[in-house]
Scaffold this active site. Structure first.
Site, short mmCIF file in Angstrom:
data_model
loop_
_atom_site.label_atom_id
_atom_site.label_comp_id
_atom_site.label_asym_id
_atom_site.label_seq_id
_atom_site.Cartn_x
_atom_site.Cartn_y
_atom_site.Cartn_z
CD GLN A 87 -2.73 -1.21 2.51
OE1 GLN A 87 -2.48 -0.49 3.47
NE2 GLN A 87 -3.71 -2.11 2.54
CG HIS A 153 -2.59 -1.17 7.66
ND1 HIS A 153 -3.26 -1.70 8.74
CD2 HIS A 153 -3.17 -1.71 6.57
CE1 HIS A 153 -4.20 -2.54 8.32
NE2 HIS A 153 -4.16 -2.57 7.00
CD GLU A 245 -13.56 2.45 14.78
OE1 GLU A 245 -12.88 3.49 14.96
OE2 GLU A 245 -13.56 1.48 15.56
CE1 TYR A 255 -12.04 9.36 18.56
CE2 TYR A 255 -9.79 9.93 19.16
CZ TYR A 255 -11.11 10.29 18.98
OH TYR A 255 -11.50 11.60 19.23
CE1 TYR A 266 -9.34 -7.42 5.92
CE2 TYR A 266 -7.06 -7.49 6.64
CZ TYR A 266 -8.15 -6.78 6.20
OH TYR A 266 -8.07 -5.41 6.06
#
Lengths: 368, 148
Positions: A87, A153, A245, A255, A266
């Site tokens: 990513q 991430h 979220e 959080y 997963y």
């Protein structure tokens, strides 16, 4: 007169055909879409320059320039090399709030190598020369610590607060999720720094021994959206399998990831036994199963969230304290959607995902 | 019991055993990571999460079965041409097959597919689960030494 009418009719038809050739359009009762430009490779973000040009970041490392519906052959030059894997790569771009005076842009990208990489934030001046742009005066403002060895991430969304300070989302690095709860790590955090990279004196953990002073909020997973509207900071983040979220972020708050979540790994295994825990914030919107929220913008008192997995755009209403998902809008837009913003013309623009990404304009005919 | 059937029973039992043990180990590793953050996980919660995580078996069983089929075929050749203790070979094969597969999956997906194996201890515990499966298979098929 008849000849004039026929000529006008022909001209109108030709003009219409020409427009359709350039911009494939889809129309409904409330809006229509038109493709502004296409052919981006792994587009991630876009930003509008005051002169109408549009900068589009490609994760492969380019900043393409769209002018008058065409992608210029010359991309922005002198863009720092990013770590393109998983990513990772070139991520977000944002103009400084005083761009018209200082020509400053901010870029986030994955920096490093397989053995050690991180989310990095830089500033640069955008120099224009003829038909081309280049970056100059590049300053590294922030590099997340510790370095990670998974190319996943990074998050990397940038926002600017009213006082000029910068917020940046830092993902948990996937394999390092517990670090989202540790204040001696930047992973899984939103950090806040000044324009020059220094730490604001009023950051919540500045005085806490062992804590990274840049941390502004923590307990995040992979948060690719950050929007500030009327002084309220809205954020969304990818859960794993479920547990996406939308949050309103306040300084110093936790959080919850990975101690609380509605999602599972997963493979179906539990991330945690808890969906709530003392001193941890509940999301204001939860999407289970996941929609994979990728971007968000604020337009005419509504939040618009794009999704990758659900290939949709959600409209959310908010009063600054609560958020309600009103469901999917602009259903004519198909495919994984990577980014959304409001253009200079006050219309929504979205970027699709993939190696033939498109920049699409959404013209709302009944603005509410 | 016919040899072929004995191998099938051995493979199924070994696969089931390793998958259950591996799942249990993985859950304990995940809970341990949460406890390192000072998160309180009472015994009842631990047991509930451990049982709930057996939901991963449908996705885990085929992978473990494939690991064992490949690993035990290689083991049969090793036993035949190198010799040595057949049970020991299968114990090693079970462990190596599981660990190798997890490492390959990580190299391909660029992430750790089973969170409980992110640490070296977690990875080795999954290998231990594979070793148990290898032992189970060897014991069930022990009367068919010419087989795999």
């Amino acid at each position: 007169m008849k000849k004039l009418s026929v000529t006008l009719l022909l001209l109108t038809g030709l003009a219409s055909a020409a427009i359709n050739a350039q911009h494939s359009a889809t129309e409904t009762d409330d809006y229509y879409t038109s493709v502004v430009a296409s052919g981006f490779d792994q587009a991630w973000a876009h930003e509008f320059l005051p002169n109408g040009d549009i900068l589009v970041t490609e994760r492969v490392g380019n900043i393409k320039v769209v002018r008058d519906g065409k992608i210029l052959s010359q991309a922005v030059s002198n863009v720092p090399e990013s770590y393109y894997a998983g990513q990772g790569g070139l991520l977000d771009i944002m103009l400084d709030s005083d761009f018209s005076n200082n020509r400053t842009v901010y870029l986030s990208y994955a920096f490093g190598s397989p053995d050690g990489n991180a989310t990095r934030l830089i500033s640069a001046t955008l120099d224009a020369s003829g038909d081309s742009y280049s970056l100059d005066n590049i300053n590294t403002l922030f590099t997340a610590s510790p370095l990670i060895q998974t190319p996943q991430h990074y998050s990397g969304r940038i926002a600017q607060m009213d006082d000029g300070s910068l917020l940046l989302t830092i993902g948990d690095g996937f394999d390092y999720r517990e670090q989202a709860q540790r204040l001696d790590s930047h992973l899984g955090k939103i950090i806040r720094i000044n324009r020059d990279g220094s730490v604001p004196a009023d950051n919540p953990f500045v005085a806490q021994q062992g804590a990274k002073p840049e941390i502004w909020s923590y307990g995040h997973r992979n948060h690719q959206s950050l929007v500030i509207a009327d002084g309220v900071v809205y954020q969304n983040e990818h859960g794993p399998k479920g547990g996406d979220e939308v949050n309103i972020i306040e300084a110093g708050l936790n959080y919850g990831w990975p101690v609380i979540t509605q999602g599972r790994d997963y493979n179906g295994a539990s991330v945690t036994p808890y969906t709530e825990y003392p001193d941890m914030q509940q999301p204001l919107v939860d999407w289970t199963p996941s929609i994979a929220p990728s971007s968000m913008t604020f337009h005419l008192n509504k939040l618009y969230v794009t999704s990758l997995a659900e290939e949709s755009i959600h409209m959310l209403t908010t009063d600054g304290e609560t958020i309600n998902d009103q469901g999917i809008v602009f259903e004519a837009i198909e495919g994984r959607i990577r980014d959304i913003s409001v253009g200079l013309d006050n219309h929504l623009y979205v970027l699709t995902d993939g190696d033939q990404a498109e920049l699409i304009k959404i013209t709302q005919t009944r603005l509410k | 019991m016919p040899n072929f059937l004995r191998h099938i029973v051995g493979l199924v039992t070994a696969t089931l055993t390793t998958s259950v043990v591996g799942s249990v180990f993985s859950t304990q590793s995940v809970i341990s990571s949460l406890q390192s953050l000072d998160v309180d996980v009472p015994l009842a919660t631990r047991l509930s999460m451990t049982v709930g995580d057996l939901a991963i078996l449908p996705s885990l069983l085929p992978i473990v079965a494939m690991c064992f089929i490949v690993g035990f075929i290689v083991t049969a050749f090793c036993v035949r041409y190198i010799g040595g203790n057949r049970t020991a070979w299968h114990i090693v094969a079970g462990a190596v097959a599981l660990i190798t597969t997890l490492l390959i999956v990580k190299a391909v997906l660029l992430i750790t597919a089973i969170a409980g194996t992110r640490s070296l201890l977690g990875l080795l515990s999954f290998g231990f689960a594979g070793a148990i499966g290898g032992w189970v298979y060897a014991k069930i098929t022990t009367q068919t030494s010419a087989g795999i």
